[in-house]
Design a protein around this motif. Structure first.
Motif, PDB file in Angstrom:
ATOM      1  N   TRP A 154      -0.853  20.104  -1.420  1.00  0.00           N
ATOM      2  CA  TRP A 154      -0.446  19.700  -2.752  1.00  0.00           C
ATOM      3  C   TRP A 154      -1.670  19.399  -3.609  1.00  0.00           C
ATOM      4  CZ3 TRP A 154       3.246  20.722  -5.684  1.00  0.00           C
ATOM      5  CH2 TRP A 154       3.372  20.054  -6.910  1.00  0.00           C
TER       6      TRP A 154
ATOM      7  N   GLU B  14      -2.713  20.544  -7.442  1.00  0.00           N
ATOM      8  CA  GLU B  14      -3.101  19.593  -8.492  1.00  0.00           C
ATOM      9  C   GLU B  14      -4.467  19.935  -9.076  1.00  0.00           C
ATOM     10  OE1 GLU B  14      -0.974  15.391  -7.380  1.00  0.00           O
ATOM     11  OE2 GLU B  14      -2.714  15.964  -6.167  1.00  0.00           O
TER      12      GLU B  14
ATOM     13  N   ARG C 135       6.041  17.829  -9.833  1.00  0.00           N
ATOM     14  CA  ARG C 135       6.220  16.509  -9.212  1.00  0.00           C
ATOM     15  C   ARG C 135       7.252  15.682  -9.978  1.00  0.00           C
ATOM     16  NH1 ARG C 135       1.721  12.339  -6.848  1.00  0.00           N
ATOM     17  NH2 ARG C 135       3.234  10.737  -6.337  1.00  0.00           N
TER      18      ARG C 135
ATOM     19  N   PHE D 241       5.209  12.735  -2.374  1.00  0.00           N
ATOM     20  CA  PHE D 241       3.829  13.150  -2.564  1.00  0.00           C
ATOM     21  C   PHE D 241       2.948  11.946  -2.260  1.00  0.00           C
ATOM     22  CE2 PHE D 241       6.593  15.619  -5.243  1.00  0.00           C
ATOM     23  CZ  PHE D 241       6.139  16.918  -5.079  1.00  0.00           C
TER      24      PHE D 241
ATOM     25  N   LEU E 141       2.303  16.916   0.267  1.00  0.00           N
ATOM     26  CA  LEU E 141       3.757  16.889   0.137  1.00  0.00           C
ATOM     27  C   LEU E 141       4.292  16.660   1.535  1.00  0.00           C
ATOM     28  CD1 LEU E 141       6.526  17.333  -1.177  1.00  0.00           C
ATOM     29  CD2 LEU E 141       6.130  19.801  -0.957  1.00  0.00           C
TER      30      LEU E 141
END
Length: 149
Positions: free
Chosen positions: A4, A8, A19, A48, A53
């Motif tokens: 994850w 990002e 998210r 998260f 995740l």
């Protein structure tokens, strides 16, 4: 495969929208594969944390057994209807597909945690005029793509 945090870093705005869609509701749906290869849909909670995740499975749950046998999964956010009269205000649906990696016990309760190695993230929504479907797809190899139809 990506974490994850990779998403990002690569696409912070997209990751924040995904998210927000997932965090808007506690319950999600996960698809796993049964021993005979047919699909199984199960309810699940996901979160998260620390750039990962994660999601859990209770002891002896079918979805956990499925993931140990074949780690492929698809996770879907809760689906809500577009607001009547403000269809363009619909945040859309989010989906994540990849492989589940065992990540140890669930903190403070029985069960097992998994972390996601991510192959694909998709957001499906409407354009600003609510006249067309917008599909945004991120993969580690292609990055972010947008299709309107």
């Amino acid at each position: 495969m990506a974490t994850w945090k990779d998403i990002e870093n690569a696409e912070p705005g997209f990751a924040a929208r995904v998210r927000a869609i997932f965090d808007a509701h506690k319950h999600k749906t996960i698809a796993t594969l049964r021993a005979d290869g047919s699909p199984r849909i199960s309810g699940i909670e996901a979160g998260f944390d620390g750039g990962e995740l994660t999601f859990g499975s209770m002891p002896r749950a079918r979805k956990g057994d499925d993931l140990h046998r074949d780690p492929r999964f698809a996770l879907h956010s809760a689906s809500v209807d577009p607001p009547e009269g403000d269809e363009a205000g619909w945040p859309g649906d989010a989906k994540v597909a990849g492989r589940a990696v065992p990540a140890g016990p669930v903190d403070g309760m029985p069960g097992e945690m998994f972390r996601a190695e991510i192959d694909e993230v998709v957001v499906t929504g409407l354009n600003a005029a609510a006249t067309a479907l917008v599909i945004e797809t991120w993969t580690p190899g292609r990055g972010l793509r947008r299709v309107e139809r």
